[in-house]
Design a protein around this motif. Structure first.
Motif, short mmCIF file in Angstrom:
data_model
loop_
_atom_site.label_atom_id
_atom_site.label_comp_id
_atom_site.label_asym_id
_atom_site.label_seq_id
_atom_site.Cartn_x
_atom_site.Cartn_y
_atom_site.Cartn_z
N UNK A 1 0.65 -1.26 0.08
CA UNK A 1 0.25 0.07 -0.19
C UNK A 1 0.87 1.63 0.17
N UNK A 2 2.31 0.97 -0.65
CA UNK A 2 3.26 2.54 -0.22
C UNK A 2 2.35 3.21 -1.31
N UNK A 3 1.65 2.86 -2.57
CA UNK A 3 1.59 4.06 -4.00
C UNK A 3 0.52 4.80 -2.71
N UNK A 4 -0.10 4.86 -1.55
CA UNK A 4 -1.27 5.66 -0.83
C UNK A 4 -0.40 6.11 0.02
N UNK A 5 0.53 6.36 0.58
CA UNK A 5 0.82 7.14 1.41
C UNK A 5 0.07 7.49 2.33
N UNK A 6 0.47 5.90 3.41
CA UNK A 6 -1.05 6.43 4.21
C UNK A 6 0.14 5.99 5.31
N UNK A 7 -0.59 5.97 6.88
CA UNK A 7 0.14 5.37 8.08
C UNK A 7 -0.49 4.11 8.38
N UNK A 8 0.14 3.01 8.16
CA UNK A 8 -0.66 1.71 8.44
C UNK A 8 -0.12 1.41 9.91
N UNK A 9 -0.27 0.97 10.55
CA UNK A 9 -0.01 0.43 11.21
C UNK A 9 -0.82 -0.76 11.22
#
Lengths: 358, 358
Positions: A182-190
């Protein structure tokens, strides 16, 4: 009478030229419009039907037809084989889409349906969330972080201002690769314990390969009072992801009721406990605003109307981008009364002699 | 994961190389073997289902699936639009065949089904006639001389020593071209009044586009006492070709009973009046020898098992002859958990940047 065929490379070229975000936006917009304009006099949708088998894993091969009266039909063929990634290194869901001219029966186009299914499944959840979820939703929880989770998150990110993504999966390998996918979404994933996900998320997507009679996949004892859940995974009789008590206290909206009562979360409910279908939600969105601050469930089983919309977007972009090829698949003869004439046209009069000489 | 695609030109090349007679013989032999070895534990056949419409002509778009357990599935999509020849100069029946690996769901092959349908429909009638008709049959009567009549006659000519062919059609144009269309068979074809055809023929094939509720298409008042009839045309509810009285005094054998009671001649009969299915005839042919000197009817609606056999023959000959192409239709990624990875593989890391830049 040629058939347009889009290959994997054509679709990749579309993604390359248009961009993933624009593509997802196009699918969301087309789908919303398809639901808004839906008229059951003009469109016939069939619940999916198919072959199912239990060994070595439960799996299905299904067909999902939809017809625009006097115009065209789309048939999606889709298989669901949870053994695929491990046994054959291919996705659980593999699919193709075929477009037919309903007047002549001609196969107008064949495209992949795997990617289209992932996109439209994400788009459908985003559209349902747009109507039913708290518009201020900032925290998205993903229970099951496989292929579908990527498009669920992608689609939601196009309509909500997501601040945090909480990820949970029973498979640690799948979980470990999720952020990279999901790197292309540039979101904070925890990566979080499931209890934390349930307590914190404004919107939850369940997209698991839970076994038959092995659900639910969340406890639902400590959810936000306004949580909206997109239950994406259940697609087989006896496969469920949500606890019955949660369904009973929530507004549960299926995408396609006739199908959801067989293989969705709705199989747990009595007819009177089931809310309006997704099409009704979209057509009358303001009516359902009142539910945005209470618990709601979108019971997504995936239906043919969504596939039709996704295929239309892909074909339209293919034309725009200039990819795809045409092949004469059907052996259609100049003389419709002579089934052999297409071969005679091809090889000339030699054929007749060859044939009679045999 | 490539898909084999046979085009019209590939099929024409097969016909050119193998010859029409060898091709028909291969289909007849494969079909006979398929029926003989049929085991309903190993093969699941579905009655056809589809969309139907009434304007501007009655027509249907149908899907006909069959699965070999643990192995593969074939789905035929076939349309029946009697307006086609006149309105669009294409055949009434247009069709494609798709072959799926049942383990992964992968689309293994796509071929024409129009030509295959014509061939296997002829082959099925020939096989039914082989069991039920007088083996000394010399006179074949054709009621309806369109596309199907060509393959009916072709297939029968491979198993019977035909001395005379009696042709009848209500459409004089169709009738006038029939001899030319069958020239490759080198048979004595005579255009006759229908009464003469009925009185003289040992085997009759009815293959008409008679309208709903407009049948029957023969009187059956002066038939040979041993006549065998292949009733090929009825394929819609309320479309019938044979008089009820004839059916009642004959052994009526459907190809696939579940379908024939809906859209075949069997829709006119009570359950107890229907004889064994074609598969049973072939499996127990000697038992039915006694019927060869009495009146018998093969109620042919066409079913998926026949299409499977025809597709197998075409694919096997394509391999032998060396025609066909392979295309990667499904967007299957190296990482089954990432629906977008097929596109990233294709265009490299640029994609991610393009997508996030949108």
């Amino acid at each position: 009478m040629d058939t347009i065929i889009l290959t994997k490379d054509d679709i990749a070229e579309i993604v390359n030229r248009v961009g993933l975000h624009q593509l997802m936006d196009d699918i969301i917009n087309k789908l919303r419009k398809t639901f808004r304009n839906f008229d059951d006099e003009l469109t016939q949708v069939r619940a999916r039907d198919g072959f199912s088998y239990l060994t070595p894993y439960p799996g299905v091969l299904e067909w999902m037809p939809v017809m625009q009266v006097d115009d065209f039909a789309v048939i999606k063929v889709v298989s669901y084989n949870p053994g695929n990634p491990l046994l054959y290194q291919v996705p659980t869901i593999i699919s193709t889409l075929s477009l037919y001219n309903i007047r002549t029966g001609h196969l107008m186009a064949l495209t992949d349906g795997t990617f289209a299914t992932a996109l439209r499944t994400g788009a459908a959840s985003a559209i349902a969330s747009e109507v039913l979820a708290n518009p201020a939703s900032e925290v998205v929880g993903l229970v099951g972080c496989g292929a579908q989770a990527v498009t669920q998150l992608h689609a939601l990110s196009r309509l909500f201002d997501i601040k945090r993504v909480l990820a949970y999966d029973t498979d640690k390998t799948v979980l470990a690769s999720f952020s990279e996918r999901c790197r292309f979404l540039d979101l904070d994933i925890q990566i979080v314990p499931r209890e934390e996900l349930e307590a914190e998320a404004d919107i939850i997507c369940t997209a698991t390969s839970v076994g038959l009679d092995a659900g639910p996949v969340i406890d639902a004892v400590n959810l936000k009072s306004w949580v909206h859940i997109n239950a994406v995974g259940s697609d087989l009789p006896r496969k469920i992801e949500l606890p019955l008590e949660l369904l009973k206290e929530s507004l549960v909206c299926p995408d396609y009721r006739a199908q959801a009562v067989i293989e969705g979360e709705c199989q747990q409910l009595e007819p009177g406990e089931i809310g309006p279908e997704l099409i009704q939600l979209v057509k009358n969105a303001p009516e359902y605003k009142a539910y945005q601050m209470s618990r709601t469930v979108f019971d997504s089983t995936g239906f043919a109307l969504e596939d039709k919309a996704a295929m239309q977007v892909l074909l339209s972009l293919a034309k725009e981008v200039g990819v795809g090829r045409t092949l004469p698949v059907e052996s259609i003869a100049l003389d419709p009364m002579d089934p052999y004439s297409f071969a005679r046209e091809h090889v000339g009069s030699e054929l007749t002699r060859t044939a009679t000489a045999v």
